[in-house]
Design a protein around this motif. Structure first.
Motif, PDB file in Angstrom:
ATOM      1  N   TYR A  49       0.831  -1.172   0.000  1.00  0.00           N
ATOM      2  CA  TYR A  49       0.000   0.000   0.000  1.00  0.00           C
ATOM      3  C   TYR A  49       0.866   1.222   0.000  1.00  0.00           C
ATOM      4  CZ  TYR A  49      -2.441  -3.838   1.737  1.00  0.00           C
ATOM      5  OH  TYR A  49      -2.896  -5.099   1.871  1.00  0.00           O
ATOM      6  N   GLY A  58      -9.122  -2.966   0.437  1.00  0.00           N
ATOM      7  CA  GLY A  58     -10.094  -2.132  -0.298  1.00  0.00           C
ATOM      8  C   GLY A  58      -9.580  -0.705  -0.452  1.00  0.00           C
ATOM      9  N   ALA A  59      -9.027  -0.156   0.626  1.00  0.00           N
ATOM     10  CA  ALA A  59      -8.467   1.205   0.563  1.00  0.00           C
ATOM     11  C   ALA A  59      -7.252   1.217  -0.368  1.00  0.00           C
ATOM     12  CB  ALA A  59      -8.074   1.673   1.960  1.00  0.00           C
ATOM     13  N   MET A 109      -8.386   1.487  -3.954  1.00  0.00           N
ATOM     14  CA  MET A 109      -8.833   2.850  -4.272  1.00  0.00           C
ATOM     15  C   MET A 109      -7.634   3.744  -4.593  1.00  0.00           C
ATOM     16  SD  MET A 109     -11.767   3.838  -4.591  1.00  0.00           S
ATOM     17  CE  MET A 109     -13.164   3.168  -3.756  1.00  0.00           C
ATOM     18  N   ASN A 110      -6.584   3.559  -3.816  1.00  0.00           N
ATOM     19  CA  ASN A 110      -5.364   4.348  -3.948  1.00  0.00           C
ATOM     20  C   ASN A 110      -4.547   3.940  -5.181  1.00  0.00           C
ATOM     21  OD1 ASN A 110      -3.592   6.199  -2.969  1.00  0.00           O
ATOM     22  ND2 ASN A 110      -3.457   5.265  -0.950  1.00  0.00           N
ATOM     23  N   GLN A 131      -9.442  -8.303  -1.387  1.00  0.00           N
ATOM     24  CA  GLN A 131     -10.606  -7.595  -0.854  1.00  0.00           C
ATOM     25  C   GLN A 131     -11.790  -8.554  -0.762  1.00  0.00           C
ATOM     26  OE1 GLN A 131     -13.644  -6.440  -2.192  1.00  0.00           O
ATOM     27  NE2 GLN A 131     -14.109  -4.769  -0.767  1.00  0.00           N
ATOM     28  N   PHE A 175      -5.374   7.148   3.750  1.00  0.00           N
ATOM     29  CA  PHE A 175      -5.330   8.028   2.574  1.00  0.00           C
ATOM     30  C   PHE A 175      -4.469   9.262   2.811  1.00  0.00           C
ATOM     31  CE2 PHE A 175      -9.087   5.431   2.176  1.00  0.00           C
ATOM     32  CZ  PHE A 175      -8.989   5.001   0.856  1.00  0.00           C
ATOM     33  N   LEU A 206      -9.924  10.578  -2.649  1.00  0.00           N
ATOM     34  CA  LEU A 206      -9.833   9.119  -2.565  1.00  0.00           C
ATOM     35  C   LEU A 206     -10.548   8.598  -1.323  1.00  0.00           C
ATOM     36  CD1 LEU A 206      -6.118   8.635  -3.670  1.00  0.00           C
ATOM     37  CD2 LEU A 206      -8.136   7.860  -4.921  1.00  0.00           C
ATOM     38  N   ARG A 207     -10.386   9.330  -0.216  1.00  0.00           N
ATOM     39  CA  ARG A 207     -11.035   8.915   1.038  1.00  0.00           C
ATOM     40  C   ARG A 207     -12.560   8.913   0.847  1.00  0.00           C
ATOM     41  NH1 ARG A 207      -7.592  10.535   4.947  1.00  0.00           N
ATOM     42  NH2 ARG A 207      -7.718  12.622   4.082  1.00  0.00           N
ATOM     43  N   LYS A 234     -14.271   8.651  -1.992  1.00  0.00           N
ATOM     44  CA  LYS A 234     -14.651   7.546  -2.894  1.00  0.00           C
ATOM     45  C   LYS A 234     -14.723   6.249  -2.109  1.00  0.00           C
ATOM     46  CE  LYS A 234     -12.328   8.598  -7.351  1.00  0.00           C
ATOM     47  NZ  LYS A 234     -12.835   7.722  -8.405  1.00  0.00           N
ATOM     48  N   PHE A 235     -13.733   6.035  -1.247  1.00  0.00           N
ATOM     49  CA  PHE A 235     -13.673   4.806  -0.459  1.00  0.00           C
ATOM     50  C   PHE A 235     -14.885   4.721   0.477  1.00  0.00           C
ATOM     51  CE2 PHE A 235     -12.454   2.808   3.595  1.00  0.00           C
ATOM     52  CZ  PHE A 235     -12.192   1.516   3.153  1.00  0.00           C
ATOM     53  N   THR A 273     -17.855   1.929   0.490  1.00  0.00           N
ATOM     54  CA  THR A 273     -17.798   0.963   1.590  1.00  0.00           C
ATOM     55  C   THR A 273     -19.054   0.929   2.459  1.00  0.00           C
ATOM     56  OG1 THR A 273     -15.397   1.250   1.613  1.00  0.00           O
ATOM     57  CG2 THR A 273     -16.364   0.236   3.553  1.00  0.00           C
TER      58      THR A 273
END
Ligand SMILES: [Fe+2]
Ligand SMILES: [Fe+2]
Length: 336
Positions: free
Chosen positions: A2, A148-149, A152-153, A180, A216, A242-243, A245-246, A250
Motif C-alpha cells: 500500500y 479495499g483502501a 482505491m489508492n 478484498q 489516505f 480518494l477517502r 470515494k472509499f 464501503t
C-alpha cells in the motif's frame, strides 16, 4: 498494500545540481502530458526521480511489513481452507514487495540501500500496519477495508507516468481485488454466524475503521506537497477525494453485512450525493507515523530479525554464484 500519502516534505533539490535543462524539462513534461510513459533510461528531473524512489520504496516496505499482522493468524486460521487462502494472500503481498523493489531499483538505487532505509527507521511504511490483529475477524476487516483502501489508492497508479511503476500496479491491483473479496467473504460468514461471531466482526470494524480512513493520508488542507506529483501524473486524485470515494463505496457494503460504523456523524448527504463523516483524529495519525503506534517497535524488530536470520542465505547464494562464475571461467579457458 500500500502506498500512503505521508505528507512528507518533497525531497529538496541538491544545492550543487546543475540547473535543469529547460529543453529537456519541456520534452519530459510533453511526454507526461501526452499520457506516454517515462522509462528508466529517459531523462527525468532529479526531483521526479527522488519522489518516485521514495514513494515506490515506501510502497514496497508497506507490502512487506504488511505481512506481519496477518501472519499472526496463520497458525490459528479456523479451517484448512481459510489457512490456505490466507497463506496465498500473504504470499501475494511478498510478491508485491518484490515487484515494487524491482521498479524502485530502475531509478538508480539498489535494493540493499532501500532495505537499509527501512531497517534504520529512516523510511516510512503505511501507518495501518502498526495496529495489532486481535481476533480472527481482523483478517476479514483487513481484506475488506485495508486492501479495499489500497485498491482505491492504487487503481489510479496504474496510469502513473513512470512505466515500471504503472506496469507493476496493474498486476498488483488484480491481486488486491482477490484480497478484498476474500476479506469481505470472511465478514459475510461472520456476520451471518452466531451472535458471538457477529459481535467479533463488529468489534473488528470498530477498531479498524478510523485507522483505515487515515491510510489516505492527511486532509487536503494540510497536504502541501501534491502539486508536483499531480503535474507529473503520479497522483491523480487528492487524499480527500480518494477517502470520499472509499467511504461512498464501503458504507453500502457494511450495511449489507448488518454492521454499523463507529462514526455518529456518518450521514448520506442528498445535496452532494456523498456520505458526510466525522472528524479524523489526526494526532493519532501523526503519533503512529512518528513511531509511537501500538505495534511500531514490534514490526521493526520482527523485520530486523528476519534480515539478520536471512544473512546466511544471502551469504550462501553469493558463494554459490561465485563458484559458478569461477567454474564457467575455467571451462572457457579449457575450451580455448
Ligand atoms: Fe499488496
Ligand atoms: Fe493486498
Amino acid at each position: 498494500m500500500y502506498t500512503q500519502a505521508l505528507n512528507e516534505k518533497a525531497p529538496s533539490r541538491d544545492a550543487n545540481a546543475p540547473p535543469e535543462d529547460a529543453k529537456m524539462l519541456a520534452r519530459f513534461q510533453a511526454v507526461v502530458d501526452a499520457e506516454d510513459k517515462i522509462e528508466p533510461n529517459d531523462w527525468m528531473p532529479p526531483s521526479y526521480r527522488r519522489t518516485l524512489q521514495r514513494q515506490i520504496s515506501q510502497h514496497a516496505h508497506s507490502e512487506v511489513i504488511g505481512m506481519q499482522p496477518e501472519g499472526n493468524w496463520l497458525t490459528r486460521a479456523p479451517s484448512l481452507k481459510r489457512k490456505a487462502t490466507l497463506l496465498a494472500k500473504i504470499q501475494d503481498e511478498a510478491g508485491h514487495g518484490l515487484y515494487l523493489y524491482s521498479a524502485a531499483e530502475t531509478l538508480g538505487m539498489s535494493r540493499e540501500e532501500y532495505y537499509e532505509q527501512l531497517l534504520s527507521g529512516r523510511a516510512k511504511y503505511s501507518s495501518i500496519f502498526n495496529y495489532p490483529t486481535l481476533t480472527w475477524a481482523d483478517m476479514g476487516v483487513i481484506g475488506w477495508l485495508v486492501d479495499g483502501a489500497a485498491i482505491m489508492n492504487q487503481i489510479p497508479l496504474c496510469r502513473c507516468s513512470y512505466g515500471p511503476y504503472a506496469r507493476a500496479m496493474i498486476r498488483i491491483c488484480k491481486e488486491e481485488s482477490f484480497h478484498q473479496r476474500q476479506g469481505y467473504e470472511i465478514m459475510v460468514t461472520l456476520s451471518r454466524g452466531s451472535p458471538a461471531q457477529k459481535a467479533m466482526a463488529q468489534e473488528a470494524l470498530n477498531r479498524f475503521w478510523w485507522p483505515v480512513l487515515m491510510m489516505f493520508g492527511p486532509s487536503d488542507k494540510e497536504s502541501m506537497h501534491s502539486a508536483d506529483s499531480t503535474k507529473w501524473k503520479i497522483k491523480r486524485f487528492s487524499n480527500d477525494e480518494l477517502r470520499q470515494k472509499f467511504i461512498d463505496a464501503t458504507i453500502p457494503q457494511g450495511q449489507h453485512l448488518g454492521l454499523t460504523f463507529p462514526d455518529p456523524n456518518l450521514k448520506f448527504n442528498d445535496a452532494t450525493g456523498h456520505w458526510d463523516y466525522g472528524e479524523i483524529d489526526w494526532s493519532e495519525f501523526r503519533r503512529v507515523l512518528a513511531g509511537d503506534g501500538p505495534c511500531n517497535r514490534q514490526r521493526m524488530k520482527a523485520r530486523q530479525a528476519a534480515e539478520a536470520n536471512g544473512a546466511w542465505v544471502r551469504e550462501a547464494a553469493r558463494a554459490h554464484a561465485e563458484k559458478r562464475r569461477q567454474r564457467s571461467a575455467a571451462a572457457k579457458i579449457a575450451a580455448e
